[in-house]
Design a protein around this motif. Structure first.
Motif, PDB file in Angstrom:
ATOM      1  N   HIS A 174       1.039  -1.043   0.177  1.00 16.64           N
ATOM      2  CA  HIS A 174      -0.024  -0.038  -0.128  1.00 16.64           C
ATOM      3  C   HIS A 174       0.835   1.361   0.132  1.00 16.64           C
ATOM      4  O   HIS A 174       2.042   1.185   0.589  1.00 16.64           O
ATOM      5  N   VAL A 175       0.628   2.114  -0.829  1.00 19.40           N
ATOM      6  CA  VAL A 175       1.653   3.448  -0.830  1.00 19.40           C
ATOM      7  C   VAL A 175       1.008   4.582  -0.584  1.00 19.40           C
ATOM      8  O   VAL A 175      -0.166   4.916  -0.791  1.00 19.40           O
ATOM      9  N   SER A 176       1.949   5.345  -0.202  1.00 23.37           N
ATOM     10  CA  SER A 176       1.924   6.910   0.274  1.00 23.37           C
ATOM     11  C   SER A 176       2.834   7.574  -0.126  1.00 23.37           C
ATOM     12  O   SER A 176       4.111   6.951  -0.320  1.00 23.37           O
ATOM     13  N   ALA A 177       2.634   8.773  -0.331  1.00 24.55           N
ATOM     14  CA  ALA A 177       3.665   9.857  -0.764  1.00 24.55           C
ATOM     15  C   ALA A 177       3.743  11.302   0.016  1.00 24.55           C
ATOM     16  O   ALA A 177       2.318  11.716  -0.344  1.00 24.55           O
ATOM     17  N   ASP A 178       4.454  11.863  -0.082  1.00 22.08           N
ATOM     18  CA  ASP A 178       4.534  13.309   0.528  1.00 22.08           C
ATOM     19  C   ASP A 178       4.377  14.113  -1.003  1.00 22.08           C
ATOM     20  O   ASP A 178       5.144  13.679  -1.761  1.00 22.08           O
ATOM     21  N   ILE A 179       3.572  15.161  -0.994  1.00 17.63           N
ATOM     22  CA  ILE A 179       3.756  15.886  -2.337  1.00 17.63           C
ATOM     23  C   ILE A 179       3.972  17.502  -2.013  1.00 17.63           C
ATOM     24  O   ILE A 179       3.659  17.855  -0.844  1.00 17.63           O
ATOM     25  N   TYR A 180       4.560  18.010  -3.070  1.00 15.75           N
ATOM     26  CA  TYR A 180       4.979  19.332  -3.001  1.00 15.75           C
ATOM     27  C   TYR A 180       4.810  20.049  -4.139  1.00 15.75           C
ATOM     28  O   TYR A 180       4.723  19.338  -5.267  1.00 15.75           O
ATOM     29  N   ARG A 181       4.406  21.455  -4.179  1.00 14.56           N
ATOM     30  CA  ARG A 181       4.537  22.228  -5.211  1.00 14.56           C
ATOM     31  C   ARG A 181       5.483  23.481  -4.995  1.00 14.56           C
ATOM     32  O   ARG A 181       5.686  24.086  -3.954  1.00 14.56           O
TER      33      ARG A 181
END
Length: 91
Positions: free
Chosen positions: A84-91
């Motif tokens: 099961h996957v998760s990720a921090d996302i940035y702009r």
């Protein structure tokens, strides 16, 4: 000549909007001072391989207009090794 320059400029502008999110490692994510965190995304599908999970996160990051993402893969107890996957996302 002006038509060619306009066509090149239009192509550059369109390609700039179509850029994909870039995966960064943990060290890079900790040292990014000039970006805004958009939060964490979770995908609760079971993935057989790490590359399938990364592709899914990349697509979700693009959908949320993120420029960068940092993948964190987790294995659920009793899930037969599926991720099961998760990720921090940035702009």
């Amino acid at each position: 000549m002006k038509k060619i320059n306009l066509a090149i400029l239009a192509a550059l502008l369109l390609s700039a909007n179509a850029t994909a999110a870039i995966e960064v490692d943990g060290r890079q994510a900790r040292n990014m001072d000039d970006v805004q965190s958009l939060g964490v995304i979770y995908i609760n599908h079971n993935f057989a391989t790490e590359s399938e999970a990364t592709e899914a996160i990349n697509a979700e990051a693009d959908a949320r207009d993120a420029r960068y993402y940092h993948v964190m893969l987790t294995r659920e107890p009793g899930s037969n090794g599926n991720m099961h996957v998760s990720a921090d996302i940035y702009r």
